[in-house]
Write an enzyme that holds these catalytic residues in place. Structure first.
Site, PDB file in Angstrom:
ATOM      1  N   GLU A  27      21.477  14.180 -28.869  1.00  0.00           N
ATOM      2  CA  GLU A  27      21.995  15.047 -27.814  1.00  0.00           C
ATOM      3  C   GLU A  27      20.878  15.791 -27.105  1.00  0.00           C
ATOM      4  O   GLU A  27      20.917  16.021 -25.903  1.00  0.00           O
ATOM      5  CB  GLU A  27      22.995  16.043 -28.412  1.00  0.00           C
ATOM      6  CG  GLU A  27      24.191  15.353 -29.034  1.00  0.00           C
ATOM      7  CD  GLU A  27      25.481  16.104 -28.793  1.00  0.00           C
ATOM      8  OE1 GLU A  27      25.447  17.057 -28.016  1.00  0.00           O
ATOM      9  OE2 GLU A  27      26.502  15.713 -29.355  1.00  0.00           O
ATOM     10  N   ASP A  69      -9.606   2.319   9.331  1.00  0.00           N
ATOM     11  CA  ASP A  69      -9.607   2.625  10.752  1.00  0.00           C
ATOM     12  C   ASP A  69     -10.539   3.822  10.974  1.00  0.00           C
ATOM     13  O   ASP A  69     -10.887   4.521  10.021  1.00  0.00           O
ATOM     14  CB  ASP A  69      -8.172   2.938  11.199  1.00  0.00           C
ATOM     15  CG  ASP A  69      -8.066   3.171  12.691  1.00  0.00           C
ATOM     16  OD1 ASP A  69      -8.776   2.486  13.439  1.00  0.00           O
ATOM     17  OD2 ASP A  69      -7.281   4.040  13.104  1.00  0.00           O
ATOM     18  N   ASP A 342      -3.876   5.115  10.576  1.00  0.00           N
ATOM     19  CA  ASP A 342      -2.718   5.961  10.907  1.00  0.00           C
ATOM     20  C   ASP A 342      -1.955   5.482  12.130  1.00  0.00           C
ATOM     21  O   ASP A 342      -1.015   6.135  12.577  1.00  0.00           O
ATOM     22  CB  ASP A 342      -3.183   7.405  11.125  1.00  0.00           C
ATOM     23  CG  ASP A 342      -4.053   7.550  12.374  1.00  0.00           C
ATOM     24  OD1 ASP A 342      -4.621   6.530  12.805  1.00  0.00           O
ATOM     25  OD2 ASP A 342      -4.141   8.668  12.914  1.00  0.00           O
ATOM     26  N   ASP A 346      -2.271  -0.620  13.077  1.00  0.00           N
ATOM     27  CA  ASP A 346      -2.789  -0.925  11.737  1.00  0.00           C
ATOM     28  C   ASP A 346      -1.703  -1.517  10.826  1.00  0.00           C
ATOM     29  O   ASP A 346      -2.014  -2.059   9.768  1.00  0.00           O
ATOM     30  CB  ASP A 346      -3.331   0.352  11.064  1.00  0.00           C
ATOM     31  CG  ASP A 346      -4.472   0.971  11.840  1.00  0.00           C
ATOM     32  OD1 ASP A 346      -5.450   0.244  12.110  1.00  0.00           O
ATOM     33  OD2 ASP A 346      -4.393   2.170  12.196  1.00  0.00           O
TER      34      ASP A 346
END
Length: 349
Positions: A27, A69, A342, A346
């Site tokens: 329990e 990037d 971002d 991409d």
């Protein structure tokens, strides 16, 4: 203690105690496990190590190449307008006006002074709008109206708008300056002068945009139905250049990644000079064959690209398709590739 007091043997009492203890665990076990796991996740989160799928952590641990990037990843994406070079100084404001109208920036509180504006859009377009405002060209106050718009494309590397100014109609372009120059009628000497200026600013680490326009005889002009390749015979107006500072600690992070045996490669849609300037600022040693331009990537065979990968550290003017081709080339060479960026361009890679 009570059992022993009333006469039960130690063995019987021990067995009964263990049975009661075991019976009580099921329990409370879920609660106990939840608390324990929560504490563990909290400790992992403080060390930035939470992962939903353990297989992802295993793959990341095997990474041998990181393709990154530039704008917004290596740089702060807080571009500032550095310079406006007009072919005719009297048209400087007109250049900035057309550049601003080419953007799709939403100004949330345009009734306030421009220094307090809340802008929504791409980093470069926000830099255009805030930069021209410092020169007194306030976009919401312009009397000119945009009738039709062709948004910026990573493939064509320019955007286009049809503008109504008083009773005149213009088709204006904003984008990569060498692409814009290719659509303009200019004497060879003058074209070379601007290309040299663009290269000079790019190698100084600046992001450069070109502006061109042509008058339209009729406002009934379907810009969306016009093939991009037919954009020609424009008048070149000038360039806008922007500076985007490198993110703090990026240089240290790249050194740390190198010490872990992972190669970092810059993959950007920017001009070759801008990409090289950022790479050198980050400590990249760019020898012969370390930089490859997007046009070469599009034309090169996958096998030839794979042979060049060892020396390559920077890819410039890359299209979304080119980024995907680069990822596949590294994977075909047996590398485990991580890709970070971002922008929507991409996403496929």
């Amino acid at each position: 203690a009570v059992g022993l007091y009333v006469g039960y043997s130690f063995y019987d009492i021990f067995i009964t105690s263990v049975a009661v203890a075991v019976a009580s665990v099921p329990e409370s076990l879920p609660v106990a496990l939840t608390v324990i796991l929560s504490i563990g996740v909290d400790r992992l989160a403080k060390r930035k190590g939470v992962t939903r799928k353990l297989l992802a952590a295993e793959t990341l641990g095997s990474t041998s190449v990181i393709l990154t990037d530039k704008t917004g990843t290596l740089t702060e994406a807080k571009m500032k307008l550095a310079d406006v070079v007009a072919k005719d100084p009297r048209l400087k404001n007109f250049i900035m006006e057309l550049a601003g109208l080419n953007t799709q920036v939403v100004i949330e509180n345009s009734d306030l002074p421009f220094s307090k504006w809340i802008l929504h859009g791409s980093p470069l377009e926000k830099a255009v709008v805030s930069g021209i405002a410092e020169y007194g060209v306030i976009l919401p106050r312009l009397s000119s109206r945009v009738l039709e718009r062709l948004p910026f494309s990573s493939a064509s590397k320019f955007s286009a708008v049809i503008v109504k100014k008083r009773q005149e109609h213009f088709l204006s372009l904003l984008g990569a300056p060498e692409i814009i120059l290719g659509k303009c009628r200019l004497p060879d000497e003058e074209r070379k002068k601007y290309l040299d200026l663009i290269t000079e600013k790019a190698y100084a680490g600046e992001r450069v945009l070109g502006v061109a326009f042509r008058e339209l005889e009729s406002p009934r002009f379907n810009i969306l139905g016009l093939n991009r390749s037919r954009f020609k015979e424009f008048e070149f107006l000038g360039i806008l250049s922007f500076r985007d500072p490198i993110r703090p600690h990026v240089k240290e992070v790249i050194r740390e990644i190198e010490r872990a045996g992972i190669k970092t490669v810059i993959v950007t849609g920017d001009h070759r000079g801008t990409a090289e300037a950022v790479a050198k600022e980050l400590g990249f040693k760019l020898g012969e064959g370390a930089v490859l331009d997007g046009r070469e990537i599009d034309s090169i065979a996958p096998a030839e690209l794979a042979r060049k990968l060892g020396a390559l550290k920077v890819f410039s003017r890359v299209t979304p398709e080119g980024k995907l081709k680069i990822v596949k080339a590294y994977q075909a060479s047996g590398e485990i590739v991580a890709m970070t960026g971002d922008g929507i361009n991409d996403a496929p890679a």
